[in-house]
Design a protein around this motif. Sequence first.
Motif, PDB file in Angstrom:
ATOM      1  N   PRO A   1      45.421  87.021   4.173  1.00 20.96           N
ATOM      2  CA  PRO A   1      46.246  85.937   3.619  1.00 20.96           C
ATOM      3  C   PRO A   1      46.496  86.085   2.126  1.00 20.96           C
ATOM      4  CG  PRO A   1      44.061  85.122   4.238  1.00 20.96           C
ATOM      5  CD  PRO A   1      44.167  86.523   4.771  1.00 20.96           C
ATOM      6  N   PRO A  33      50.599  80.988  -2.638  1.00 23.17           N
ATOM      7  CA  PRO A  33      49.173  80.659  -2.552  1.00 23.17           C
ATOM      8  C   PRO A  33      48.768  80.185  -1.149  1.00 23.17           C
ATOM      9  CG  PRO A  33      50.250  79.471  -4.359  1.00 23.17           C
ATOM     10  CD  PRO A  33      51.319  80.099  -3.547  1.00 23.17           C
ATOM     11  N   VAL A  34      47.546  80.531  -0.763  1.00 28.66           N
ATOM     12  CA  VAL A  34      46.982  80.103   0.512  1.00 28.66           C
ATOM     13  C   VAL A  34      46.361  78.727   0.301  1.00 28.66           C
ATOM     14  CG1 VAL A  34      45.454  80.776   2.394  1.00 28.66           C
ATOM     15  CG2 VAL A  34      46.374  82.514   0.859  1.00 28.66           C
ATOM     16  N   MET A  35      46.509  77.849   1.277  1.00 31.73           N
ATOM     17  CA  MET A  35      45.971  76.496   1.130  1.00 31.73           C
ATOM     18  C   MET A  35      44.545  76.438   1.679  1.00 31.73           C
ATOM     19  SD  MET A  35      48.309  74.565  -0.364  1.00 31.73           S
ATOM     20  CE  MET A  35      48.441  75.984  -1.433  1.00 31.73           C
ATOM     21  N   ASP A  36      43.603  76.981   0.901  1.00 38.55           N
ATOM     22  CA  ASP A  36      42.218  77.011   1.374  1.00 38.55           C
ATOM     23  C   ASP A  36      41.218  76.615   0.294  1.00 38.55           C
ATOM     24  OD1 ASP A  36      42.379  79.195  -0.281  1.00 38.55           O
ATOM     25  OD2 ASP A  36      41.857  80.682   1.249  1.00 38.55           O
ATOM     26  N   GLY A  93      50.949  74.776   9.579  1.00 37.55           N
ATOM     27  CA  GLY A  93      49.683  74.418   8.939  1.00 37.55           C
ATOM     28  C   GLY A  93      48.680  75.559   9.052  1.00 37.55           C
ATOM     29  N   ALA A  94      48.633  76.168  10.222  1.00 37.94           N
ATOM     30  CA  ALA A  94      47.689  77.271  10.444  1.00 37.94           C
ATOM     31  C   ALA A  94      48.047  78.455   9.555  1.00 37.94           C
ATOM     32  CB  ALA A  94      47.702  77.675  11.921  1.00 37.94           C
ATOM     33  N   ALA A 125      52.247  72.597  13.573  1.00 37.54           N
ATOM     34  CA  ALA A 125      50.844  73.020  13.582  1.00 37.54           C
ATOM     35  C   ALA A 125      50.742  74.506  13.252  1.00 37.54           C
ATOM     36  CB  ALA A 125      50.213  72.725  14.942  1.00 37.54           C
ATOM     37  N   MET A 161      49.649  78.375   6.723  1.00 35.19           N
ATOM     38  CA  MET A 161      49.330  78.049   5.325  1.00 35.19           C
ATOM     39  C   MET A 161      47.827  78.122   5.084  1.00 35.19           C
ATOM     40  SD  MET A 161      51.898  75.261   3.872  1.00 35.19           S
ATOM     41  CE  MET A 161      53.557  75.083   4.455  1.00 35.19           C
ATOM     42  N   GLY A 162      47.058  77.895   6.143  1.00 36.00           N
ATOM     43  CA  GLY A 162      45.602  78.031   6.034  1.00 36.00           C
ATOM     44  C   GLY A 162      45.148  79.482   6.093  1.00 36.00           C
ATOM     45  N   GLY A 163      46.078  80.408   6.311  1.00 29.21           N
ATOM     46  CA  GLY A 163      45.764  81.828   6.152  1.00 29.21           C
ATOM     47  C   GLY A 163      45.436  82.602   7.409  1.00 29.21           C
ATOM     48  N   VAL A 164      45.844  82.114   8.582  1.00 29.81           N
ATOM     49  CA  VAL A 164      45.563  82.886   9.797  1.00 29.81           C
ATOM     50  C   VAL A 164      46.861  83.439  10.403  1.00 29.81           C
ATOM     51  CG1 VAL A 164      43.469  81.580  10.331  1.00 29.81           C
ATOM     52  CG2 VAL A 164      45.648  80.893  11.388  1.00 29.81           C
ATOM     53  N   ARG A 212      52.380  73.048  -1.627  1.00 30.62           N
ATOM     54  CA  ARG A 212      53.262  73.880  -0.790  1.00 30.62           C
ATOM     55  C   ARG A 212      54.201  72.933  -0.067  1.00 30.62           C
ATOM     56  NH1 ARG A 212      51.504  78.849   1.102  1.00 30.62           N
ATOM     57  NH2 ARG A 212      53.566  78.892   2.028  1.00 30.62           N
TER      58      ARG A 212
END
Lengths: 290, 380
Positions: free
Chosen positions: B208, B214-217, B83-84, B80, B86-89, B227
């Motif tokens: 991010p 690359p950011v996954m957003d 995942g977070a 998790a 990769m989501g840019g936080v 990714r």
Amino acid sequence: MSKGLFRISPGFEDVMPAEYKELVTNGPYGRDLGVKDLGTFKELIEEHPLCAGCAEALALRLILASLPSPEDTVIVGSTGCSSLLFTQVAVQNIHSLFGNQNAVATGLKRALRLRFPDKVKDVVVIAGDGATVDIGLDMVMQSWFRRELITTIMLDNEVYANTGGQESGMSPQGAVLYMAPLGKKFPKVNLPEIAREAGCAYVATISPALPRRLGKVVRRAILVAREIGPSYVQVFCPCPTNFKWPSAQVLQKIRDRQKEGIFKVREYVSPEAEAYLAGLEVERQHDEQE
Amino acid sequence: MTTQQVVAPEHLFFEAERERQFMTGSEAVREAIKRANVDMAISYPITPQSESMHLVGDIYAQGYLKEYFRGESEFAVMAAVAGAAMGGVRVFTATAGPGTLRAFEMFPTWAGARLPVVCAFMTRGVNSPLTIQPDTIEMAFLLDTGILMFHAENAQDLYDMILKAFVIAEQTDVHIPVGVFVDGFFVTHTREEVATAPADLKLPPYNPYSAPVPVMDMESVPVRQMRDPFVMKSNFISYAAHASWQQEILAAQERARKHVRRYLGGLLEAEHPEAAVLVVAAGTAVSQGREAVAAARREGLEVGLIKLKSLRPFPREEIRTLARQARALIVPEFNRVGWLAREIKSVVEDTTKVIDAPRVFGGMTMPPDLILAQIRRCCA
Ligand SMILES: Cc1ncc(C[n+]2csc(CCOP(=O)(O)OP(=O)(O)O)c2C)c(N)n1
Ligand code: SF4
Ligand SMILES: [Mg+2]
């Protein structure tokens, strides 16, 4: 996706691959397209290495054509045949490990909600039956218990296909497969029932032999996961390669299984999800009239 | 919650006036995270880590973090966290011993995916038989996962290293995870004075888009992006891609050296490095080493102390140089295998100088007398 983000930088027009240029000019982003529009737009899916006649590949093509907002969707996959295709899919997607997809999706969804509080970012998990019902079941169910706002789609090809045809929890009882040399001793896991009990607000089983219905189901599942709760879609797409069927016969096999009542198309919608979807429908008709 | 102001990392670390407070190691974690501008923390209980993540939960409830929850297992938590990230936080988590092993597949995955996750490891023994007592064995397993590894001697180090870990991990030319290790119980559950920057200051937020990946957003290109893409075909291009990818993680570790020097003041610290006999240690073994060295010097023995702060990157050149003029390097450790002595032997020119003792494990404390006995032997 912000408007104008997805374009070809000036000077790069000649070097970008043709299919990428087509995505920019005629892709599905922000256009509210679906299965019925296939053939009129550049699809998200590009040439891929899955077997000829692969039902899972067809299912993926239909799923990708049914995303309500591809421009704001991030997919989380898992190791398996489908992950070989995701490198060629034109929405950002994560392959982390075999089985951890719903945990990765949990962190991702929460991160995107923090970073984009005023925007909907759909997080859709698409993974094999082994990834979903065997090695990853704990994390799949825990994400439902926690009511994570994600959609989980299982590609039920009834076997560990990518590793050469071993028994999975979704293989039919009696099937002789690798690691089940005397035939599988227990029936297919009833994950749709489990999903409902575990807190999913929307659960459906479907197959690519019913393309429009599949499109509708995927769309409804993703919409429900925006506001109401987790959703689960199980796509029946048996693997012709490992069950040693001529590839042209796969859809007929699926239809036969449906006729025999072994595979059933089902949909469960919680009362809250029902009300929410009905509300969206009214809104949509209203928009169309305007 | 105190209203906080973003300041430059240098200000938070080196310029802001510090206040001394008596606190446990777990509380030092809380104080670091309070100032680290962390978006999300994910927790899972395991002794002796739990208390620090309880305290992080408390400051989440006060508003210092935007998101916090308990995951279902260490493997799921580390997934998790990935995942977070990769989501840019900016994310933080912590674990210990069996938790580390349960999550293991995720650590090289974090590094390979270039995720700047910061994870605290409150080291403890692993099964079987079960023990909750301090032991640094898990660090041996993590040495080659690709993550950066800092080892805190005390609560002060823990506070400083966690804060600095975020800044080092997030450098564009590094952008790999950092594990901050601390010996469970010895540091987490004991109190000491810790000097902290004012609580109304915090690090700048993570950007991010400064990531080398690359950011996954779906707010950044390319959108046709996995990714991380598979490189598993049976052909040379695939092998070369995977090989160079792995080398790039090692290169990122190398590039981290300059940042470690800048923020941690060096990969190691030396007291009396000119001495013929050196005690070389990491974590709380440094404290026992320091006592033993002081006692030996009172006896007139020529001995120095080397405290290793960064194990990845490893202070290869620094140790090789120190070892050249020394007669013996005594390496006290809190584990059965003596991984630190092995590491040191791998970089010195004359391995016979390395004394892989004393070694205690299973939760035992290390009497400085044991180290002193080695010093006397080497000086005789
Ligand atoms: C931890 C771990 N265990 C086992 C594997 C090997 N593995 C890779 S793909 C796969 C089968 C995937 O099966 P399924 O999820 O049903 O997807 P399919 O290939 O059938 O589409 C297995 C067992 C792995 N990659 N990682
Ligand atoms: S092995 Fe089966 S599931 Fe995998 S690509 Fe081939 S047909 Fe599809
Ligand atoms: Mg399968």
